[in-house]
Design a protein around this motif. Structure first.
Motif, PDB file in Angstrom:
ATOM      1  N   UNK A 226       0.703  -1.153  -0.119  1.00  0.00           N
ATOM      2  CA  UNK A 226       0.205   0.031  -0.099  1.00  0.00           C
ATOM      3  C   UNK A 226       0.792   1.206   0.003  1.00  0.00           C
ATOM      4  N   UNK A 227       2.001   1.063   0.659  1.00  0.00           N
ATOM      5  CA  UNK A 227       2.806   2.463   0.980  1.00  0.00           C
ATOM      6  C   UNK A 227       3.698   2.611  -0.666  1.00  0.00           C
ATOM      7  N   UNK A 228       3.570   1.481  -1.418  1.00  0.00           N
ATOM      8  CA  UNK A 228       4.340   1.323  -2.758  1.00  0.00           C
ATOM      9  C   UNK A 228       3.524   1.844  -3.903  1.00  0.00           C
ATOM     10  N   UNK A 229       1.992   1.781  -3.546  1.00  0.00           N
ATOM     11  CA  UNK A 229       1.186   2.220  -4.542  1.00  0.00           C
ATOM     12  C   UNK A 229       0.842   1.129  -5.330  1.00  0.00           C
ATOM     13  N   UNK A 230       0.709  -0.168  -4.676  1.00  0.00           N
ATOM     14  CA  UNK A 230       0.424  -1.402  -5.171  1.00  0.00           C
ATOM     15  C   UNK A 230      -0.891  -1.914  -4.428  1.00  0.00           C
ATOM     16  N   UNK A 231      -1.365  -1.093  -3.788  1.00  0.00           N
ATOM     17  CA  UNK A 231      -2.433  -1.595  -2.601  1.00  0.00           C
ATOM     18  C   UNK A 231      -3.464  -2.536  -3.166  1.00  0.00           C
ATOM     19  N   UNK A 232      -3.760  -2.398  -4.262  1.00  0.00           N
ATOM     20  CA  UNK A 232      -4.842  -3.349  -5.107  1.00  0.00           C
ATOM     21  C   UNK A 232      -4.394  -4.958  -4.889  1.00  0.00           C
ATOM     22  N   UNK A 233      -3.047  -5.255  -4.725  1.00  0.00           N
ATOM     23  CA  UNK A 233      -2.688  -6.418  -5.006  1.00  0.00           C
ATOM     24  C   UNK A 233      -2.779  -6.838  -3.167  1.00  0.00           C
ATOM     25  N   UNK A 234      -2.819  -6.174  -2.567  1.00  0.00           N
ATOM     26  CA  UNK A 234      -2.915  -6.449  -0.937  1.00  0.00           C
ATOM     27  C   UNK A 234      -4.142  -6.613  -0.270  1.00  0.00           C
ATOM     28  N   UNK A 235      -5.068  -5.738  -0.894  1.00  0.00           N
ATOM     29  CA  UNK A 235      -6.163  -5.568  -0.639  1.00  0.00           C
ATOM     30  C   UNK A 235      -7.040  -6.887   0.315  1.00  0.00           C
ATOM     31  N   UNK A 236      -7.072  -8.048  -0.262  1.00  0.00           N
ATOM     32  CA  UNK A 236      -7.311  -9.358   0.013  1.00  0.00           C
ATOM     33  C   UNK A 236      -6.641  -9.629   1.431  1.00  0.00           C
ATOM     34  N   UNK A 237      -5.501  -9.637   1.559  1.00  0.00           N
ATOM     35  CA  UNK A 237      -4.814  -9.926   2.826  1.00  0.00           C
ATOM     36  C   UNK A 237      -5.125  -8.862   4.071  1.00  0.00           C
ATOM     37  N   UNK A 238      -5.150  -7.681   3.614  1.00  0.00           N
ATOM     38  CA  UNK A 238      -5.413  -6.603   4.631  1.00  0.00           C
ATOM     39  C   UNK A 238      -6.634  -6.705   5.211  1.00  0.00           C
ATOM     40  N   UNK A 239      -7.712  -7.159   4.287  1.00  0.00           N
ATOM     41  CA  UNK A 239      -9.091  -7.499   5.006  1.00  0.00           C
ATOM     42  C   UNK A 239      -9.014  -8.655   5.808  1.00  0.00           C
ATOM     43  N   UNK A 240      -8.376  -9.632   5.379  1.00  0.00           N
ATOM     44  CA  UNK A 240      -8.333 -10.706   6.226  1.00  0.00           C
ATOM     45  C   UNK A 240      -7.616 -10.296   7.672  1.00  0.00           C
ATOM     46  N   UNK A 241      -6.481  -9.564   7.481  1.00  0.00           N
ATOM     47  CA  UNK A 241      -5.861  -9.315   8.783  1.00  0.00           C
ATOM     48  C   UNK A 241      -6.816  -8.570   9.614  1.00  0.00           C
ATOM     49  N   UNK A 242      -7.449  -7.489   9.171  1.00  0.00           N
ATOM     50  CA  UNK A 242      -8.596  -7.127   9.824  1.00  0.00           C
ATOM     51  C   UNK A 242      -9.597  -7.846  10.789  1.00  0.00           C
ATOM     52  N   UNK A 243     -10.187  -8.708   9.803  1.00  0.00           N
ATOM     53  CA  UNK A 243     -11.307  -9.641  10.216  1.00  0.00           C
ATOM     54  C   UNK A 243     -10.872 -10.644  11.399  1.00  0.00           C
ATOM     55  N   UNK A 244      -9.481 -11.115  11.466  1.00  0.00           N
ATOM     56  CA  UNK A 244      -8.945 -11.829  12.349  1.00  0.00           C
ATOM     57  C   UNK A 244      -8.701 -10.960  13.754  1.00  0.00           C
ATOM     58  N   UNK A 245      -8.789  -9.717  13.916  1.00  0.00           N
ATOM     59  CA  UNK A 245      -8.800  -8.781  15.059  1.00  0.00           C
ATOM     60  C   UNK A 245      -7.460  -9.007  15.854  1.00  0.00           C
ATOM     61  N   UNK A 246      -6.271  -9.356  15.044  1.00  0.00           N
ATOM     62  CA  UNK A 246      -4.973  -9.604  15.650  1.00  0.00           C
ATOM     63  C   UNK A 246      -4.488  -8.471  15.926  1.00  0.00           C
ATOM     64  N   UNK A 247      -2.944  -8.543  16.418  1.00  0.00           N
ATOM     65  CA  UNK A 247      -2.351  -7.188  16.965  1.00  0.00           C
ATOM     66  C   UNK A 247      -2.100  -6.169  15.559  1.00  0.00           C
ATOM     67  N   UNK A 248      -2.209  -6.650  14.507  1.00  0.00           N
ATOM     68  CA  UNK A 248      -2.100  -5.825  13.612  1.00  0.00           C
ATOM     69  C   UNK A 248      -3.121  -5.318  12.745  1.00  0.00           C
ATOM     70  N   UNK A 249      -4.235  -5.667  13.312  1.00  0.00           N
ATOM     71  CA  UNK A 249      -5.690  -5.196  12.608  1.00  0.00           C
ATOM     72  C   UNK A 249      -5.723  -3.782  12.384  1.00  0.00           C
ATOM     73  N   UNK A 250      -5.305  -2.956  13.329  1.00  0.00           N
ATOM     74  CA  UNK A 250      -5.515  -1.480  13.081  1.00  0.00           C
ATOM     75  C   UNK A 250      -4.441  -1.013  12.074  1.00  0.00           C
TER      76      UNK A 250
END
Length: 363
Positions: free
Chosen positions: A220-244
């Motif tokens: 996301x910092x490198x301008x390729x966040x579209x490639x990362x969206x699915x993983x980011x949403x999975x991290x949020x859904x898991x509610x783990x320490x990196x969710x925020x």
């Protein structure tokens, strides 16, 4: 006061100074305390940087006292760590070892950090407190070391100072140690290393969760966040320490309409509702105040609503709108928090503040 002995020292021996033991002991204890307090304050959501700056000044004053005492301070630093081997004491031990360029003490500090679990933040904090010039020889020695912990410290030091390890970073994002990989991926994103995008994309398939998370964040910092969206949403859904962290990355790459719709879905599920409330404060929307006040009346969402309030309305920090004893807010809050105190916004105070201070503003 510190008083020189006036006696010649043997050639090659460290310079020892006559000291007032109680004063130096106090410097050591307070330096460890203030750094630990600083570290805890920086974990607040969001942190109060004005308060942190005040702690920094008091910390530096005590470190100055230890600088003046020199090697004579070591008995007090060692005693502090032996009595209470926590993150502040590890910071102090590591900081002094580097300050004195004492190779034996530095080796001890590394071993202490290696077995300290969460307190390793003290090791990293000591490297960050010293200047890049001071720690450069250590980082150069450690960054390719066989010891994974030394490689981790070197990457953490680079991240703390915003230093680019150049070609080494391409190797480090594939390091055998998952913690080294995670911090290297974080560093790559922080440094905007677009030349490493292909390597970072590959780490989205990492066998460990933390490197996957930081690979997604870096993209996301490198301008390729579209490639990362699915993983980011999975991290949020898991509610783990990196969710925020993942949530903030999603908000950053937008688009706003899609993010709001997705957060609405999070709000409907009890396990992610607090994340949705906290994420509302990342949108920069000052029209949400009354909605936030409503969330503050729910014990399960109150802390998240308080974080969202402070991010959206920084001026609220000076208005005495929080309590450190949520049991004062009623039985529901007492049942939810029990004996574990938390810093919780008082909805009625926030409502009064909003009417008084926000009536002429867009909030």
């Amino acid at each position: 006061m510190l008083v020189a002995t006036g006696k010649p020292k043997p050639e090659g021996a460290p310079e020892l100074r006559r000291i007032v033991p109680d004063v130096v002991r106090q410097h050591a204890e307070q330096a460890a305390f203030f750094w630990a307090q600083r570290d805890t304050l920086m974990e607040d959501d969001p942190p109060d940087l004005h308060v942190v700056a005040g702690i920094d000044r008091r910390l530096e004053a005590n470190l100055d006292g230890l600088r003046i005492a020199g090697p004579a301070a070591w008995p007090f630093i060692v005693a502090a760590y032996e009595d209470f081997p926590e993150k502040g004491e590890l910071f102090l031990f590591t900081w002094m070892a580097i300050e004195q360029a004492d190779k034996e003490r530095i080796s001890q500090a590394v071993e202490f950090g290696k077995v300290s679990n969460d307190n390793v933040r003290g090791s990293v904090g000591a490297l960050a407190w010293h200047s890049p010039e001071t720690i450069r020889p250590l980082v150069r020695d450690w960054i390719g070391a066989p010891d994974a912990f030394k490689r981790y410290l070197s990457v953490a030091a680079c991240a703390g100072h915003g230093v680019d390890p150049k070609q080494m970073l391409a190797r480090l994002v594939h390091d055998p140690d998952p913690r080294v990989r995670s911090h290297s991926l974080h560093l790559a994103g922080k440094l905007k290393r677009t030349d490493l995008v292909r390597d970072i994309v590959g780490r989205l398939e990492d066998e460990h969760e933390q490197p996957r998370t930081w690979a997604a964040w870096a993209l996301t910092e490198l301008g390729s966040g579209d490639l990362a969206m699915a993983e980011l949403k999975r991290v949020v859904a898991s509610g783990g320490p990196e969710a925020l962290t993942a949530l903030r990355a999603i908000v950053k790459i937008g688009p706003d309409k899609d993010v709001r719709a997705w957060m609405g879905g999070l709000l409907k599920a009890p396990e992610t509702a607090a994340l949705a409330v906290r994420g509302s404060g990342m949108l920069g929307d000052r029209t949400i105040l009354h909605w936030l006040i409503h969330q503050m009346r729910n014990p399960a969402l109150a802390v998240a609503a308080g974080g969202a309030l402070l991010e959206t309305f920084p001026e609220a920090r000076e208005a005495n709108l929080f309590t450190l004893d949520p049991t004062e807010l009623g039985q529901a809050f007492e049942d939810h928090f029990g004996d574990f105190g938390a810093r919780v916004p008082v909805a009625d105070k926030v409502r009064e503040w909003g009417h008084r201070d926000c009536s002429d503003k867009k909030c």
